[in-house]
Motif scaffolding. Structure first.
Motif, PDB file in Angstrom:
ATOM      1  N   ARG A 175       0.834  -1.214   0.000  1.00 18.40           N
ATOM      2  CA  ARG A 175       0.000   0.000   0.000  1.00 18.40           C
ATOM      3  C   ARG A 175       0.863   1.257   0.000  1.00 18.40           C
ATOM      4  NH1 ARG A 175      -3.333  -3.201   3.886  1.00 18.40           N
ATOM      5  NH2 ARG A 175      -5.056  -3.996   2.642  1.00 18.40           N
TER       6      ARG A 175
ATOM      7  N   LEU B  50      -7.431   2.426  -1.896  1.00 16.19           N
ATOM      8  CA  LEU B  50      -6.944   1.794  -3.117  1.00 16.19           C
ATOM      9  C   LEU B  50      -8.116   1.648  -4.080  1.00 16.19           C
ATOM     10  CD1 LEU B  50      -4.636  -1.223  -3.427  1.00 16.19           C
ATOM     11  CD2 LEU B  50      -6.822  -1.242  -4.601  1.00 16.19           C
TER      12      LEU B  50
ATOM     13  N   ALA C  22      -3.789   4.703  -5.612  1.00 10.26           N
ATOM     14  CA  ALA C  22      -4.180   5.117  -4.265  1.00 10.26           C
ATOM     15  C   ALA C  22      -4.751   6.525  -4.375  1.00 10.26           C
ATOM     16  CB  ALA C  22      -2.976   5.103  -3.326  1.00 10.26           C
TER      17      ALA C  22
END
Length: 192
Positions: A137, A183, A178
């Protein structure tokens, strides 16, 4: 564990229709999104028959792993040809250290940087998987800030499912960004 795998396999998405060019029809157009940059196209490795690696496999020994079939090798080369025909060059190609992922990346893009965060969670502790997802992430957030460039990541079905809450077929890519701390799956890319 087997029940979880069966559930995941049973929930795989149905195949998307292909255009006459052999590329999955998606909106917005995948090539346009890649040209704009600020995205990652995260591929599930190309076709490697079977479901899991054999008992006792070693990540550092391809002979002990489930590997790409000849069809999978051709699938990876087709991905590379599509990117080449579109004039698209990734800024970076990162891959799970598993041989089927590294081979997919190398056959498609002539390069692969092993990144343990993309590794299959099989046999890993939950804390390790959570740490890997956090790292992915963070990596996606960094790429999303860089307009005009994109990265390719090659990984496994379970990683993509955990990261993007989406199932993929062998050789299928998800265009990810993102946005506002979340996301987003912007499009799917499947080259036939």
């Amino acid at each position: 564990m087997v029940q979880r795998r069966q559930l995941i396999q049973a929930s795989l998405a149905a195949a998307l229709p292909l255009t006459s060019s052999g590329v999955t029809a998606t909106e917005p157009d995948a090539a346009t999104l890649l040209r704009q940059g600020g995205v990652v196209v995260a591929f599930r490795h190309a076709l490697a028959p079977g479901t899991f690696d054999p008992p006792g496999f070693r990540v550092d020994d391809c002979r002990t792993q489930r590997n790409l079939s000849e069809e999978g090798r051709e699938q990876a080369r087709a991905i590379g040809r599509w990117f080449q025909a579109q004039g698209l060059q990734p800024a970076r190609v990162r891959s799970s250290p598993w041989c089927r992922c590294l081979d997919t990346a190398r056959l498609a893009f002539n390069q692969a940087e092993a990144w343990p965060a993309l590794a299959s969670p099989h046999g890993a502790a939950e804390a390790t998987s959570a740490a890997h997802l956090r790292e992915l992430r963070e990596g996606l957030a960094a790429v999303s800030q860089q307009r005009g460039r994109f990265e390719v990541w090659v990984t496994h079905m379970f990683v993509l499912s955990a990261l993007a809450d989406a199932n993929t077929d062998s050789g299928e890519g998800l265009l990810l960004r993102a946005e506002g701390g979340a996301l987003r799956v912007l499009a799917r890319l499947r080259v036939a």
